[in-house]
Design an enzyme around this catalytic site. Structure first.
Site, short mmCIF file in Angstrom:
data_model
loop_
_atom_site.label_atom_id
_atom_site.label_comp_id
_atom_site.label_asym_id
_atom_site.label_seq_id
_atom_site.Cartn_x
_atom_site.Cartn_y
_atom_site.Cartn_z
N HIS A 256 -3.18 7.74 6.12
CA HIS A 256 -3.35 6.40 5.55
C HIS A 256 -4.76 5.91 5.86
CE1 HIS A 256 -2.03 2.70 3.78
NE2 HIS A 256 -2.28 2.00 4.87
N GLU B 182 -1.75 4.97 13.73
CA GLU B 182 -1.43 6.19 13.00
C GLU B 182 -1.73 7.43 13.84
OE1 GLU B 182 -1.93 8.29 8.61
OE2 GLU B 182 -3.26 6.62 9.14
N LYS C 286 -9.97 7.57 1.94
CA LYS C 286 -10.32 6.16 1.76
C LYS C 286 -11.74 5.87 2.26
CE LYS C 286 -5.63 4.19 2.02
NZ LYS C 286 -4.83 5.38 2.30
N PHE D 218 1.74 -3.38 3.93
CA PHE D 218 2.09 -4.69 4.48
C PHE D 218 3.59 -4.93 4.24
CE2 PHE D 218 -2.26 -7.06 4.09
CZ PHE D 218 -2.77 -6.24 5.07
N CYS E 24 0.81 -1.22 0.00
CA CYS E 24 0.00 0.00 0.00
C CYS E 24 0.84 1.27 0.00
CB CYS E 24 -0.95 -0.01 1.20
SG CYS E 24 -1.84 -1.57 1.36
N HIS F 262 -9.72 1.50 -0.26
CA HIS F 262 -8.26 1.45 -0.25
C HIS F 262 -7.77 0.99 -1.62
CE1 HIS F 262 -4.22 1.14 0.82
NE2 HIS F 262 -4.28 0.43 1.93
#
Length: 406
Positions: A295, A306, A328, A392, A155, A333
């Site tokens: 994010h 976050e 998002k 990831f 991502c 996403h």
């Protein structure tokens, strides 16, 4: 700038829908998802590949992720007033990444192999599925002979692409770049795999409310598809040709958690360092930042991590004037395309003074107590914006953009 997204296939439509708080999430139509835990996604609608390719044969020989990338790249070049590379094509690079690559091709061709045998596999299978092919095809379209490769960092992919293109221009290896990312993983294998991880929302009966970053009832992310591409240029190169300048990329930070395949560090210490590096590169203080496009994926663990990172970096400023939102909540996403698409959001924000909202945020969860611009857009003077992307594997990227003042 060029985007292909669940809320619009051009920048103007994309921006209008984001600032209006419109969701692009709905029931999956690409395949029959009735047996899957998650049956909703942010699909790109109304996309016609033939509008961007010369022949139907060209379309058949490319995976959807490449098709979306070509479309976004052509939109970006048109927006930049370019039909070909300006100046020396050997100094015009292309860096378009994908977190997963041609997953539809991989899945479809495996079915052919199992049902019909190896003799029936497409000779274009490998070129269609490899993750660098979007960057390759786009470079061929415009004859771009400068640095060309594809980043792959889940991502964080397209944020890495934009940051690395910025760095190569700064180091004198290129004058301009097409940079960004593309993803098209809304296929049975993709939805099934993420569902098996228990990473996605199962709010199937209420798709538009399913992506709800920082809300106490969040239950996972929603997969989206799309592409985001930017034309980056060295400043004097852009000025010389009279280019319209949306803003400057002034900082880029990247780190690794070295912790877990899919979970962030509890206090996101390396995300903190990524933001600090980006601000140091930009020569900015934390109080200079007006807006963060977070994010913010709508996962129970990731959202809190976050928030902790932002509080640790920005201190009192995080609880005062700093505005944070997650687009998002509307797009889902976009995985490898997210960072570039959200950089477009940051650039539009510094240009328009409008911050898109975090929709579906009705009751903030524990520790989620920043100003997340809930539910509706807000007007505010924004000179400096920061974009976070985390992937990831523990990849962290932060990009800082600044309004261009001539």
């Amino acid at each position: 700038m060029g985007v292909i997204t669940p809320v619009g296939n051009d920048v103007d439509t994309f921006w209008q829908n984001l600032t209006a708080g419109h969701s692009g999430i709905g029931p999956i139509t690409h395949f029959d998802a009735s047996l899957y835990d998650c049956r909703i996604a942010g699909e790109v609608r109304g996309f016609e590949p033939l509008a961007y390719f010369k022949t139907p044969k060209d379309v058949r020989r490319t995976d959807r992720f490449t098709q979306l990338a070509v479309a976004a790249a052509k939109n970006a070049m048109a927006d930049a007033g370019l039909s070909e590379p300006v100046g020396d094509p050997e100094r015009f690079g292309c860096m378009i990444g994908s977190g997963i690559g041609g997953l539809k091709t991989t899945s479809d061709q495996h079915t052919v192999l199992m049902n019909k045998g190896p003799g029936r596999l497409s000779p274009f299978m490998i070129p269609m599925l490899i993750g660098n092919m979007a960057s390759g095809i786009v470079s061929m379209e415009y004859g771009l002979q400068g640095p060309n490769f594809a980043t792959v960092s889940a991502c964080a992919t397209s944020a890495h692409s934009v940051g690395e293109a910025w760095r190569l221009i700064r180091e004198g290896d290129a004058d301009a770049f097409l940079a960004g990312g593309s993803e098209a993983a809304i296929v049975p294998l993709g939805i099934g795999g993420f569902s098996a991880m228990k990473a996605m929302s199962t709010r199937n009966d209420d798709p538009t409310a399913a992506s709800r970053p920082w809300d106490k009832d969040r239950d996972g992310f929603i997969m989206g598809e799309g592409a985001g591409i930017l034309v980056l240029e060295e400043l004097e190169h852009a000025k010389k040709r009279g280019a319209r300048i949306y803003g400057e990329i002034v900082g880029y930070g990247m780190t690794a958690d070295a912790y877990h395949m899919s979970a962030p560090l509890p206090n996101h210490e390396q995300a903190q360092r990524s933001m600090r590096i980006a601000l140091t590169k930009a020569g900015l203080n934390t109080t200079d930042v007006d807006y963060i496009n977070a994010h913010g994926t709508s996962t129970p663990i990731g959202d809190v991590a976050e928030v902790r990172a932002v509080k640790a970096v920005f201190g009192d400023h995080a609880r005062g004037k700093l505005l944070v939102s997650s687009t998002k909540s509307m797009t889902g996403h976009l995985l490898g395309a997210a960072g570039a698409v959200e950089t477009v959001v940051c650039l539009k924000t510094v240009n328009t003074g409008v911050i898109p909202p975090t929709i579906n945020l009705h009751s903030p969860g524990e520790e989620c107590d920043l100003d997340f611009v809930p539910l509706t857009a807000r007007e505010a003077k924004v000179k400096i914006a920061l974009n976070n992307s985390f992937g990831f594997g523990g990849h962290n990227v932060s990009l800082v953009v600044r309004a261009f003042e001539g």
